[in-house]
Scaffold this active site. Structure first.
Site, mmCIF file in Angstrom:
data_model
loop_
_atom_site.group_PDB
_atom_site.id
_atom_site.type_symbol
_atom_site.label_atom_id
_atom_site.label_comp_id
_atom_site.label_asym_id
_atom_site.label_seq_id
_atom_site.Cartn_x
_atom_site.Cartn_y
_atom_site.Cartn_z
ATOM 1 N N GLY A 127 25.328 24.971 44.782
ATOM 2 C CA GLY A 127 24.437 24.442 46.452
ATOM 3 C C GLY A 127 23.037 24.104 45.899
ATOM 4 O O GLY A 127 22.353 23.641 47.347
ATOM 5 N N THR A 176 21.909 21.303 44.953
ATOM 6 C CA THR A 176 21.460 19.675 45.316
ATOM 7 C C THR A 176 21.259 20.115 46.848
ATOM 8 O O THR A 176 20.694 19.420 47.537
ATOM 9 C CB THR A 176 22.856 18.799 45.601
ATOM 10 O OG1 THR A 176 23.834 19.036 45.821
ATOM 11 C CG2 THR A 176 22.611 18.810 43.704
ATOM 12 N N GLN A 226 20.008 21.033 50.693
ATOM 13 C CA GLN A 226 18.663 21.468 51.604
ATOM 14 C C GLN A 226 18.318 23.319 50.547
ATOM 15 O O GLN A 226 16.634 23.314 50.538
ATOM 16 C CB GLN A 226 18.659 21.622 53.084
ATOM 17 C CG GLN A 226 17.067 22.439 53.840
ATOM 18 C CD GLN A 226 17.919 22.976 54.911
ATOM 19 O OE1 GLN A 226 17.263 22.491 56.134
ATOM 20 N NE2 GLN A 226 18.823 24.174 55.591
ATOM 21 N N ARG A 274 28.903 20.157 39.738
ATOM 22 C CA ARG A 274 29.742 19.089 39.341
ATOM 23 C C ARG A 274 29.843 18.337 38.128
ATOM 24 O O ARG A 274 31.257 18.629 37.450
ATOM 25 C CB ARG A 274 30.721 19.241 40.909
ATOM 26 C CG ARG A 274 31.119 20.211 41.968
ATOM 27 C CD ARG A 274 32.245 19.785 42.458
ATOM 28 N NE ARG A 274 31.269 18.787 43.066
ATOM 29 C CZ ARG A 274 31.313 18.191 44.178
ATOM 30 N NH1 ARG A 274 30.501 19.002 44.845
ATOM 31 N NH2 ARG A 274 30.861 16.916 44.741
ATOM 32 N N LEU A 300 25.207 29.591 47.656
ATOM 33 C CA LEU A 300 24.952 28.990 48.337
ATOM 34 C C LEU A 300 25.788 27.705 48.623
ATOM 35 O O LEU A 300 26.404 26.808 49.580
ATOM 36 C CB LEU A 300 23.386 28.376 48.618
ATOM 37 C CG LEU A 300 22.524 28.779 48.083
ATOM 38 C CD1 LEU A 300 21.271 28.279 47.948
ATOM 39 C CD2 LEU A 300 22.140 30.039 48.433
ATOM 40 N N SER A 332 27.416 33.090 57.314
ATOM 41 C CA SER A 332 27.045 32.436 58.857
ATOM 42 C C SER A 332 26.636 33.046 60.078
ATOM 43 O O SER A 332 27.745 33.974 60.178
ATOM 44 C CB SER A 332 27.722 30.869 58.252
ATOM 45 O OG SER A 332 27.191 30.169 59.665
ATOM 46 N N GLU A 339 27.746 31.752 62.359
ATOM 47 C CA GLU A 339 28.959 30.388 62.974
ATOM 48 C C GLU A 339 29.843 31.595 62.997
ATOM 49 O O GLU A 339 31.459 31.962 63.201
ATOM 50 C CB GLU A 339 29.458 29.387 62.362
ATOM 51 C CG GLU A 339 28.255 28.875 62.518
ATOM 52 C CD GLU A 339 28.378 27.837 63.658
ATOM 53 O OE1 GLU A 339 29.655 28.261 64.333
ATOM 54 O OE2 GLU A 339 27.382 27.234 64.281
ATOM 55 N N TYR A 384 35.129 26.733 59.515
ATOM 56 C CA TYR A 384 33.952 27.250 58.315
ATOM 57 C C TYR A 384 33.640 28.186 58.862
ATOM 58 O O TYR A 384 33.940 29.381 57.927
ATOM 59 C CB TYR A 384 32.975 26.140 59.096
ATOM 60 C CG TYR A 384 31.195 26.203 58.788
ATOM 61 C CD1 TYR A 384 31.676 26.064 57.341
ATOM 62 C CD2 TYR A 384 30.633 27.552 59.449
ATOM 63 C CE1 TYR A 384 30.224 26.367 56.571
ATOM 64 C CE2 TYR A 384 29.312 27.346 59.051
ATOM 65 C CZ TYR A 384 28.892 27.194 57.457
ATOM 66 O OH TYR A 384 27.805 27.533 57.000
ATOM 67 N N ASN A 440 21.031 29.011 62.121
ATOM 68 C CA ASN A 440 20.444 28.093 61.987
ATOM 69 C C ASN A 440 19.265 28.067 61.712
ATOM 70 O O ASN A 440 18.097 28.694 62.132
ATOM 71 C CB ASN A 440 20.005 27.262 62.535
ATOM 72 C CG ASN A 440 22.139 27.330 62.969
ATOM 73 O OD1 ASN A 440 22.557 27.797 64.226
ATOM 74 N ND2 ASN A 440 22.741 25.846 63.547
ATOM 75 N N ALA A 458 36.272 24.022 70.126
ATOM 76 C CA ALA A 458 35.854 24.776 70.187
ATOM 77 C C ALA A 458 34.546 25.537 70.246
ATOM 78 O O ALA A 458 33.941 25.632 69.167
ATOM 79 C CB ALA A 458 36.367 25.660 69.470
#
Length: 342
Positions: free
Chosen positions: A9, A11, A13, A34, A79, A135, A137, A159, A188, A290
Site C-alpha cells: 500500500g 502508493t 495516503q 503490482r 497497509l 480498522s 470499521e 470491508y 479515521n 448499513a
C-alpha cells in the site's frame, strides 16, 4: 546497518506518510507495487525518491514470497487494501480477497521465508516484525463507547468483515507461531493526500471548488454520522512505535474525540469563508446500506505503553485540507489524477 522495511500500500495516503517517517528514522524503505505500469508508481517516485520498489501482489502468494526473499525486511507493514468502504458492497469478493485473504498471504510469506512451522516457532531475536492495518470499521454497530482493544466487533460492511478476518488472523499467527505480529486498530485518519472519494476529501474539495466558483453545490449523504478523525501523519508514527515495543500487542489509535459529518462540513466551509447551508444538499442515495453511526477511540493503552499522542487537532486538519485543495485547484491541478498529490 540500516533497518529495512517493506510496505504494502505504498502508493496510498498511509503508505506515503509511513515511508517518509521511516526514511527520516534512517530506514531503508521498500514498497510493494503490482507493476511499473501502475499509474500511482510515478507519484511515489516523485515524492519518495529514496524508496525502492519491488513487484508483488496481495492476490498472488508466490509473488509475496519472492518479494520478502528479495527485500529481507526487518519489518513488514501491511497497509494494502480495498479501503473505500462504500465500494466494498459493490466489490465484496475482491474486498475479501485483497483486504482479508491478502493478510493471510503476507503472513504466510513471512512464515515460509522465516522457516517457521507447526514444530518450529519464531525466534524472538532477528525475526521479521509484522504490522497489520486493522480498522475501527470492525466495531461497526458498537457495543460500548469509546471503543478500546477489548470492545467486541460487529462490522457493518464487507470491508469491516474483511478487516476483522485479517485482525484475528494476525492474532492467530502471533499465538500459534510466536511471530511478532501486531494490529493497529486505527480510527479515521485524513490528510491532503486522502483519496477524492472519501467524505473528508470530498468535503474539502467541495468547499474549495465552491470558493473558487468551480461548483455551486455539494451533495452528501448522512450528516449525522460521527467519527473520530485524526491526521494520517500522526497515525503512522503509532504504527512504527508498535513494532519497536518489547512484546507484540494490538493497539487502538485515535483522538478520543468525535465530530459529525455536519461539523466536518461546518469546519471546512468555515475555513473557506463560506456558509455551508447555502451550498450543501443531503442526498438519500449517498447513504450506506448499513450505516455505522458512531465511532470513538479510547487510545489510553497507546498513550501509556507507546507514549503516542496526536499532534494535529480536528480543526487544524480540516483547515490544512481545505487550504491544500484551494491551492491545488487554483494551480489547475486535478484531484482525480495521482500526479497532483501534495
Amino acid at each position: 546497518m540500516a533497518r529495512r522495511a517493506l510496505i504494502t500500500g505504498i502508493t496510498g495516503q498511509d503508505g506515503s506518510y509511513l515511508a517518509e517517517h521511516l526514511l527520516s528514522e534512517g530506514y531503508e524503505v521498500w514498497g510493494l507495487v503490482r507493476g511499473q505500469a501502475n499509474p500511482r508508481v510515478s507519484r511515489v517516485r516523485k515524492l519518495l525518491q529514496d524508496v525502492q520498489l519491488v513487484r508483488g501482489d496481495l492476490l498472488d502468494q508466490g509473488s509475496l514470497i519472492s518479494a520478502v526473499e528479495k527485500v529481507q525486511p526487518d519489518e513488514v507493514y501491511n497497509l494494502g487494501a480495498i479501503s473505500f468502504v462504500p465500494m466494498s458492497w459493490e466489490q465484496a469478493e475482491l474486498t475479501a480477497e485483497v483486504t482479508g485473504m491478502g493478510v493471510l498471504r503476507m503472513l504466510e510469506a513471512i512464515r515460509v521465508c522465516s522457516g517457521i512451522s507447526s514444530t518450529r516457532t519464531a525466534n524472538g531475536s532477528g525475526q521479521i516484525r509484522f504490522y497489520q492495518a486493522s480498522s475501527s470499521e470492525m466495531f461497526g454497530q458498537v457495543r460500548e463507547t469509546p471503543q478500546a482493544e477489548t470492545t467486541p466487533f460487529h462490522p457493518r460492511s464487507p470491508y469491516g468483515v474483511a478487516k476483522a478476518y485479517g485482525h484475528f488472523l494476525t492474532q492467530n499467527y502471533r499465538e500459534s507461531y510466536g511471530m511478532f505480529a501486531v494490529s493497529g486498530i486505527l480510527f479515521n485518519h485524513e490528510s491532503p493526500r486522502r483519496g477524492a472519494e472519501f467524505v473528508t476529501r470530498k468535503v474539502s474539495l467541495g468547499a474549495a471548488r465552491i470558493k473558487l466558483g468551480l461548483a455551486s453545490e455539494l451533495r452528501l449523504g448522512n450528516l449525522e454520522a460521527r467519527r473520530d478523525w485524526g491526521y494520517a501523519g500522526d497515525y503512522v508514527r503509532a504504527m512504527h512505535l508498535m513494532l519497536q515495543a518489547e512484546t507484540p500487542e494490538d493497539y487502538v489509535i485515535g483522538t478520543g474525540r468525535t465530530q459529525s459529518v455536519r461539523e466536518l462540513v461546518e469546519a471546512a466551509f468555515g475555513a473557506a469563508g463560506l456558509d455551508w447551508e447555502q451550498y450543501v444538499v443531503c442526498d438519500q442515495a449517498l447513504h450506506r446500506p448499513a450505516e455505522v453511526d458512531l465511532l470513538c477511540a479510547d487510545p489510553k493503552k497507546a498513550r501509556v505503553q507507546l507514549g503516542w499522542e496526536p499532534s494535529v487537532s480536528f480543526e487544524e486538519l480540516v483547515a490544512m485540507m481545505v487550504e491544500s485543495d484551494i491551492k491545488l485547484l487554483s494551480e489547475g491541478g486535478d484531484p482525480d489524477q495521482d500526479s497532483s498529490w501534495p
